[in-house]
Design an enzyme around this catalytic site. Structure first.
Site, short mmCIF file in Angstrom:
data_model
loop_
_atom_site.label_atom_id
_atom_site.label_comp_id
_atom_site.label_asym_id
_atom_site.label_seq_id
_atom_site.Cartn_x
_atom_site.Cartn_y
_atom_site.Cartn_z
CG ASP A 52 -2.01 -0.93 1.21
OD1 ASP A 52 -2.62 -1.05 0.15
OD2 ASP A 52 -2.28 -1.58 2.24
C1 BGC Z 1 0.34 1.18 6.35
C2 BGC Z 1 -0.07 -0.03 5.57
C3 BGC Z 1 -1.55 -0.10 5.49
C4 BGC Z 1 -2.12 1.19 4.93
C5 BGC Z 1 -3.61 1.19 4.81
C6 BGC Z 1 -0.32 2.40 5.78
O1 BGC Z 1 -0.02 3.50 6.57
O2 BGC Z 1 1.72 1.30 6.38
O3 BGC Z 1 0.48 -1.19 6.14
O4 BGC Z 1 -1.95 -1.14 4.67
O5 BGC Z 1 -1.70 2.26 5.73
O6 BGC Z 1 -4.25 1.43 5.99
C1 NOJ Z 2 -1.66 -3.85 5.34
C2 NOJ Z 2 -2.80 -4.06 4.40
O1 NOJ Z 2 -3.93 -4.48 5.10
C3 NOJ Z 2 -2.43 -5.06 3.35
O2 NOJ Z 2 -3.47 -5.20 2.43
C4 NOJ Z 2 -1.19 -4.62 2.67
O3 NOJ Z 2 -0.91 -5.52 1.66
C5 NOJ Z 2 -0.04 -4.44 3.64
N1 NOJ Z 2 -0.44 -3.52 4.64
C6 NOJ Z 2 1.25 -3.95 2.99
O4 NOJ Z 2 1.21 -2.62 2.68
#
Ligand code: BGC
Ligand code: NOJ
Length: 811
Positions: free
Chosen positions: A483
């Protein structure tokens, strides 16, 4: 250092000191009513949606952490205490918290009194049951007072925290005998209320927080408990609570048990009131009648245990290695169930008000859940698919109550659609239910716009093909699995969301990870097409798979490992040409898992690069070198301090991709080594470093660039649960359902000499014995006999329902 121990026979983790490094929690509830409970009794409960139907309050980010819960205070003379140590924090002579499957039992003893509280949500019930037992362990009689306490939330947890000018005036309750009714907003638009009751006559009660605590006190020093005198307060506005007072006289050695019920009740709109202004209590009384005696409670607990025994019996291993067995047989599937139920909504790291159900997350959760309750997986797949858009793209999240796509986060994460193929394929392999592919499913929840589920999968597949970039690799869109790799975001405004900002939506940034994912799901998609009789489509899919493989080898190979992406300007991300972020884990794991470069040697090279550049003693970090400064063109990944989260943290979610990849190239020793580094039962011994629960995975462990290397964050709600289960059960231990049978191809290290695995699938039972004679650690060399007859290859054909199949396997 440990703070407790596993009790495998009881399927419990036993915490032996309340002073754990962080609150260690558990989940109550398996269907619609859920609670979170810490080892000191902290936490809250809700019906279906942690934001919109929250029964009790919880203050996140509090100081100290974890105050507020369902508390039972024992008053013994002038002394008073709580069995979970908190919130009163009076020293206990003994303390124990047994974390079980969907229940928690906390016992504290002080000055000759033992108090034990069992918390659980009975099956088919929208309530928590708290069974409280007091025992006099002294030689003289005891005259005790027991005070219960919960603080009600005004239902919408978000509004409850930010609209005080209104909320402090709306609280309403009723009290009837030993039952307290919380009915805020019931008069107008709600048709649900909360009920908190005990199966004994009360000596007093309170429903107003200030009357109970006193104006200047916290939960650790309630005035009512300190004075031993309830105020019998009736809340009017401010903060409604529920507290009962029981007078408990105990002879030496005597014990008494009380049953408290904290539940959620709905009435039909036309039957809301019993008389004007008075709530209809009939359904509440029916609920309470089911838990009037300890026998009833014990029976409900036994039913919950049986439910878990039955579910866990789907996959059981005996390896002689306790830490392995307890993860596979108990804790990993348990966490898979919790992630399936909660998605990413409510934990001690997710507030329950923020995130909906993720399209990607929920599909991945299915991979570890599908064998537990296939019928619920089926329902989930159809729900997710119904949010997909006509062009194959997906809302990144949907809301659990409405089941509609969430416009706030929107769309454009270009890996999302492919996960629907993964989730569906896992379900069909487990069950053989091809009929699901013919179900009519809406696009974007529009009832009139439907197509078969198979057509949805086709749109997913084609969405990738319609969105290829300059090198023929898939466009990344907003981001892919990571993400935080935001290649079109270019955000320089504080507070702007990396998840929703797309300042330069371009058609240049490409993802090698999505390419790997595409190549990995294509065979599943092709096989499903084949089963549907669409042989041309199957052929086309295989052709596209091959083309993509070639593209990856041509444009996605950096010499020693796979490139991660191309940015907006066409520059490589995750290449030796970069200063920071030369190598990223995701494309190594996924491309090799998909089989790319296995025959030509790149696969092993990429895994060696992972070992040499990314592996640490606590697991594999996401990238190296960590990004030292913020890169406008890369986004959130470079916003984290080095070593945390997506910037070189150990993401336990993608470590199993590398484990699986190691089995693909036949290196079982490596796969198991990597698994042990992050498996909670192995990390238990270093709990003072890891700091979170030793019975479940956390999303992230701080990487080697971080000051607190080895420290975990974000336990419970993570795709880590499903992926580690897949890695250990299907690839390392090597028992994997496929469309035509069960594949048995363990890829195990020399230290595992023998395995006995029972797998129940499609109404039949497979009893598998594995002998590790050659210590080859390579799955494809397994020799099988099925019911005594040698077979070619590693596939055990599906047997008719009711059969018991004996499989002997030598590797
Ligand atoms: C985090 C991710 C997460 C995303 C969506 C980001 O700040 O690092 O791990 O999936 O937010 O909530
Ligand atoms: C948390 C999210 O829930 C997941 O979908 C994602 O792949 C990981 N973060 C990595 O960014």
């Amino acid at each position: 250092m440990r703070f407790g121990h596993f009790d495998d026979a009881a399927r419990e983790y036993v915490i032996t000191t309340p002073r754990t490094p962080y609150p260690w929690i558990n989940y109550l509830g398996t269907e619609e009513f859920f609670g979170i409970i810490s080892h000191t009794g902290g936490g809250y409960c809700f019906y279906r949606d942690a934001r919109l139907r929250r029964l009790t309050r919880y203050r996140y980010n509090n100081v100290p952490a974890d105050v507020g819960g369902r508390y039972y205070y024992v008053r013994d003379g002038a002394d008073f205490w709580t069995p979970g140590w908190k919130p009163v924090k009076r020293e206990l002579d003994s303390y124990q918290c047994r974390v079980g499957l969907s229940y928690t039992k906390i016992a504290g003893r002080r000055k000759g009194v033992l108090a034990e509280v069992l918390y659980f949500v009975p099956l088919g019930t929208n309530a928590e049951v708290h069974r409280v037992t007091l025992r006099n362990t002294s030689r003289s009689p005891k005259d005790l007072k027991l005070f219960s306490f919960v603080e009600f939330c005004l239902w919408d947890a978000n509004d409850d925290q930010n609209n005080y000018q209104r909320n402090l005036s709306i609280g309403e309750v009723e009290k009837d005998g030993s039952t307290i009714y919380h009915k805020t907003e019931y008069r107008e638009r709600r048709n649900h209320y909360a009920v908190y009751s005990v199966n004994a006559k009360v000596a007093g009660f309170d429903t107003d927080r200030e009357s109970f605590l006193g104006p200047d006190n916290g939960f650790g020093e309630p005035q009512v408990v300190a004075e031993g005198r309830s105020r019998n307060s009736l809340a009017s506005g401010w903060s409604p609570i529920g507290s009962h007072q029981l007078a408990v006289r105990l002879k030496p050695g005597e014990e008494k048990t009380f049953v408290f019920v904290l539940g959620y009740v709905e009435n039909p709109v036309e039957e809301k009131f019993e008389r004007p202004g008075v709530v209809n209590k009939k359904p509440a009384r029916e609920l309470l009648a089911r838990f009037q005696t300890t026998e009833q409670v014990d029976a409900a607990l036994a039913a919950l245990r049986d439910y878990w025994t039955q579910m866990l019996s789907k996959y059981q291993v005996k390896s002689g290695e306790k830490r392995l067995d307890r993860m596979v047989n108990i804790w990993n599937p348990y966490q898979c169930m919790v992630t399936f139920n909660m998605s990413r909504s409510a934990s001690y790291f997710e507030t329950g008000i923020g995130r909906g159900m993720g399209f990607r997350d929920s599909n991945q959760d299915l991979l570890g859940f599908v064998h537990l309750v296939p019928s619920r997986a089926r329902e989930r797949i159809l729900d997710i698919a119904a949010t997909q858009k006509e062009d194959g793209s997906a809302y990144h999240q949907y809301q659990p109550l409405t089941k509609r796509g969430n416009n706030d986060i929107g769309s454009g994460f270009n890996d999302d659609p492919l996960w629907l193929i993964s989730g569906t394929a896992a379900y069909v392999k487990e069950t053989g239910d091809l009929a699901i592919l013919k179900e009519q499913v809406s696009f974007d929840n529009q009832a009139r716009n439907t197509a078969t589920l198979f057509e949805h999968l086709k749109r997913s597949f084609d969405h990738v093909l319609k969105n290829l970039g300059p090198h023929g690799l898939p466009l990344i869109g907003r981001a892919d699995w990571n993400d935080c790799l935001n290649l079109n975001c270019f955000s320089d405004t504080p507070g702007e969301s990396f998840q929703t900002t797309g300042n330069r939506v371009g058609r240049t940034a490409e993802s090698v990870f999505i390419a790997g994912l595409f190549v990995q799901v294509a065979p599943d998609y092709a096989d499903l097409a084949g089963k549907m009789g669409f042989s041309d489509e199957a052929k086309r899919a295989r052709h596209e798979q091959q083309k993509m493989e070639e593209t990856v080898l041509q444009h996605g190979w950096d010499g020693g490992w796979f490139v991660r992406a191309y940015d907006f300007f066409g520059k490589k991300v995750g290449s030796k040409e970069c200063r920071d972020g030369q190598i990223l884990i995701e494309s190594q794991g996924y491309c090799v898992m998909a089989g790319i470069g296995v025959e030509t040697g790149q696969a092993r090279k990429a895994l060696d690069a992972v070992r040499d550049r990314l592996e640490t003693k606590h697991g594999i970090v996401l990238n190296q070198p960590a990004y030292q400064e913020y890169h406008l063109e890369l986004g959130e990944i470079s916003s984290y301090p080095p070593g945390y989260k997506e910037n070189a943290g150990i993401f336990c979610h993608n470590n199993p991709w590398v484990m699986i990849a190691e089995t693909v190239v036949g290196r079982g020793e490596r796969a198991f080594e990597l698994w042990k580094k992050i498996a909670p039962s192995y990390r238990e011994a270093i709990s003072e470093v890891h700091r979170l629960e030793p019975y479940v995975y956390a999303q992230m462990i701080a990487g080697k660039d971080a000051v607190r290397h080895g420290e975990a964050k974000n336990s419970w709600l993570t795709g880590t649960a499903a992926w580690n289960f897949v890695a250990i059960s299907q690839y390392i231990l090597g028992v994997k359902p496929e469309l035509d049978g069960l594949r048995v191809s363990p890829c195990i290290p020399a230290e595992l000499k023998q395995l006995a695995i029972v797998r129940r699938c499609r109404e039949a039972e497979y009893r598998i014995r594995v002998k590790n004679v050659g210590h080859l650690a390579a799955g494809r060399s397994a020799r099988l006999t099925v019911d005594g007859k040698p077979v070619d290859g590693q596939l055990v054909r599906w047997a008719p329902a009711g059969s018991v199949v004996k499989v002997d396997c030598e590797v």
